[in-house]
Design a protein around this motif. Structure first.
Motif, PDB file in Angstrom:
ATOM      1  N   LEU A 139       0.816  -1.215   0.000  1.00 51.50           N
ATOM      2  CA  LEU A 139       0.000   0.000   0.000  1.00 51.50           C
ATOM      3  C   LEU A 139       0.849   1.264   0.000  1.00 51.50           C
ATOM      4  O   LEU A 139       0.470   2.270  -0.613  1.00 51.50           O
ATOM      5  CB  LEU A 139      -0.939   0.013   1.216  1.00 51.50           C
ATOM      6  CG  LEU A 139      -2.337  -0.562   0.985  1.00 51.50           C
ATOM      7  CD1 LEU A 139      -2.272  -2.060   0.723  1.00 51.50           C
ATOM      8  CD2 LEU A 139      -3.244  -0.275   2.172  1.00 51.50           C
TER       9      LEU A 139
ATOM     10  N   ILE B  29      -8.579  -0.529  -2.761  1.00 49.39           N
ATOM     11  CA  ILE B  29      -7.847  -1.766  -3.005  1.00 49.39           C
ATOM     12  C   ILE B  29      -8.771  -2.960  -2.861  1.00 49.39           C
ATOM     13  O   ILE B  29      -9.837  -2.878  -2.244  1.00 49.39           O
ATOM     14  CB  ILE B  29      -6.661  -1.917  -2.031  1.00 49.39           C
ATOM     15  CG1 ILE B  29      -7.166  -1.938  -0.582  1.00 49.39           C
ATOM     16  CG2 ILE B  29      -5.641  -0.812  -2.250  1.00 49.39           C
ATOM     17  CD1 ILE B  29      -6.091  -2.199   0.444  1.00 49.39           C
TER      18      ILE B  29
ATOM     19  N   VAL C 217      -4.387  -6.937   4.917  1.00 48.94           N
ATOM     20  CA  VAL C 217      -4.717  -5.844   3.996  1.00 48.94           C
ATOM     21  C   VAL C 217      -5.729  -4.907   4.640  1.00 48.94           C
ATOM     22  O   VAL C 217      -5.615  -3.675   4.540  1.00 48.94           O
ATOM     23  CB  VAL C 217      -5.252  -6.404   2.667  1.00 48.94           C
ATOM     24  CG1 VAL C 217      -5.815  -5.288   1.793  1.00 48.94           C
ATOM     25  CG2 VAL C 217      -4.142  -7.143   1.922  1.00 48.94           C
ATOM     26  N   ALA C 218      -6.729  -5.477   5.327  1.00 46.54           N
ATOM     27  CA  ALA C 218      -7.724  -4.645   6.011  1.00 46.54           C
ATOM     28  C   ALA C 218      -7.071  -3.795   7.096  1.00 46.54           C
ATOM     29  O   ALA C 218      -7.404  -2.616   7.272  1.00 46.54           O
ATOM     30  CB  ALA C 218      -8.807  -5.536   6.616  1.00 46.54           C
TER      31      ALA C 218
ATOM     32  N   ALA D 244      -5.077  -1.033   5.327  1.00 48.55           N
ATOM     33  CA  ALA D 244      -6.003  -0.073   4.737  1.00 48.55           C
ATOM     34  C   ALA D 244      -6.607   0.827   5.813  1.00 48.55           C
ATOM     35  O   ALA D 244      -6.729   2.047   5.638  1.00 48.55           O
ATOM     36  CB  ALA D 244      -7.102  -0.814   3.981  1.00 48.55           C
TER      37      ALA D 244
ATOM     38  N   ALA E 253     -11.144  -0.648   1.322  1.00 44.79           N
ATOM     39  CA  ALA E 253     -10.716  -2.019   1.025  1.00 44.79           C
ATOM     40  C   ALA E 253     -11.905  -2.957   0.914  1.00 44.79           C
ATOM     41  O   ALA E 253     -12.860  -2.869   1.694  1.00 44.79           O
ATOM     42  CB  ALA E 253      -9.760  -2.522   2.101  1.00 44.79           C
TER      43      ALA E 253
ATOM     44  N   ALA F 217     -13.003  -3.268   6.712  1.00 41.73           N
ATOM     45  CA  ALA F 217     -13.051  -3.614   5.290  1.00 41.73           C
ATOM     46  C   ALA F 217     -14.383  -4.282   4.955  1.00 41.73           C
ATOM     47  O   ALA F 217     -15.012  -4.910   5.808  1.00 41.73           O
ATOM     48  CB  ALA F 217     -11.902  -4.549   4.924  1.00 41.73           C
TER      49      ALA F 217
END
Length: 316
Positions: free
Chosen positions: A60, A70, A82-83, A86, A93, A114
């Motif tokens: 990111l 994303i 990823v969450a 983000a 996300a 997310a």
């Protein structure tokens, strides 16, 4: 593909204020039935519950993010990572997970804010839906393992480990798609330290690829598949592995569960089955250290489902 130590060092400078420097501890003599001590890197204590936060933050922070945000496909740990990234960076996300994902991991993804899309019988189904969404919206893909930014981010765990436990002879690492092993092996590429991939028999994409000389599809049927369940290892990760991974070892699910139990009973450490897979190579005898060999094991994930942990620790 070549991943340099300099790239991993740059990734570490980029992400270090967003991640935890996880501890490395020494097990003590005769722990786990071994003659000597081993070094354990407690990466299951990382933000989001696994090493994957490193690759997520690096991805990111190292690319422009459009208004669409994303999107990522995941069996669970990558989605949570990823969450987490983000949320920390204020990015929209959407995470795609299969119906077999661990409920605890899905809950963690939602806790980070997310949007979660649950559909499909396996990771490959979720990945196909994620790709379609990206094409329709312009959302940026954050790949769980087969991308340079991901591999460089995962490799930062080796940079920390080298400072905490210098002069290691052998590192045992669990493998799913291969991003973690590729990052660690790249960092140690020009040293005497050997990196060994450990996989369940029922989820062995890297072992199968190294045997076939190219990435191939494998069937997934393992207690650790929701963390290590890549049907095919990555193209990038395979390229690194065939040049820098010293060996690939397979372990049974029963060995993984036994290692999970021993981590709790002997070290009071709770990890998910994927997090116990690398240790299983030692406790099962699949990997037999030489006299005086300095061994290290990465505990890669702690997003355990409580019912599974309770049943395992009770011997059920």
């Amino acid at each position: 593909m070549h991943i340099s130590r300099q790239e991993i060092e740059s990734a570490h400078k980029r992400i270090q204020k967003y991640i935890r420097k996880t501890p490395s501890i020494i097990s003590g003599n005769e722990t786990f039935g071994l003659k000597g001590s081993i070094s354990l890197k407690l990466e299951h204590l990382q933000y989001s519950g696994s090493f994957k936060a490193r690759g997520a933050f690096n991805s990111l922070l190292n690319k422009p993010i459009p208004e669409a945000g994303i999107a990522a496909a995941s069996g669970g740990n990558h989605g949570a990572a990823v969450a987490c990234a983000a949320h920390a960076l204020g990015v929209k996300a959407r995470i795609f997970v299969p119906e077999t994902s661990n409920p605890a991991k899905i809950e963690k993804i939602r806790d980070f804010g997310a949007e979660v899309h649950i559909e499909g019988a396996a990771y490959a189904d979720a990945a196909a839906l994620c790709t379609k969404y990206q094409q329709q919206t312009g959302a940026v893909d954050i790949h769980p393992y087969d991308a340079p930014d991901t591999i460089n981010g995962q490799g930062t765990v080796a940079l920390e480990w080298a400072e905490q436990s210098p002069d290691l002879d052998t590192i045992l690492v669990a493998v799913g798609g291969g991003g973690l092993a590729a990052g660690i092996a790249s960092y140690y590429a020009n040293s005497s330290t050997r990196v060994i991939a450990v996989e369940p028999y029922g989820s062995c994409s890297m072992y199968a690829a190294l045997k076939a000389g190219k990435p191939v599809d494998v069937e997934l049927d393992s207690i650790a598949a929701n963390a290590l369940g890549a049907k095919r290892c990555g193209t990038y990760t395979f390229d690194v592995a065939r040049n820098h991974i010293a060996d690939a070892i397979l372990v049974e699910d029963t060995d993984i569960l036994a290692a999970q139990r021993r981590l709790w009973r002997e070290m009071q450490l709770v990890v998910e089955p994927g997090g116990a897979t690398a240790l299983a190579a030692l406790t099962s005898g699949a990997y037999k250290p030489k006299e005086g060999e300095r061994i290290s094991v990465l505990l890669c994930g702690g997003n355990a489902e409580l019912l599974q942990v309770n049943n395992t620790l009770a011997g059920r």
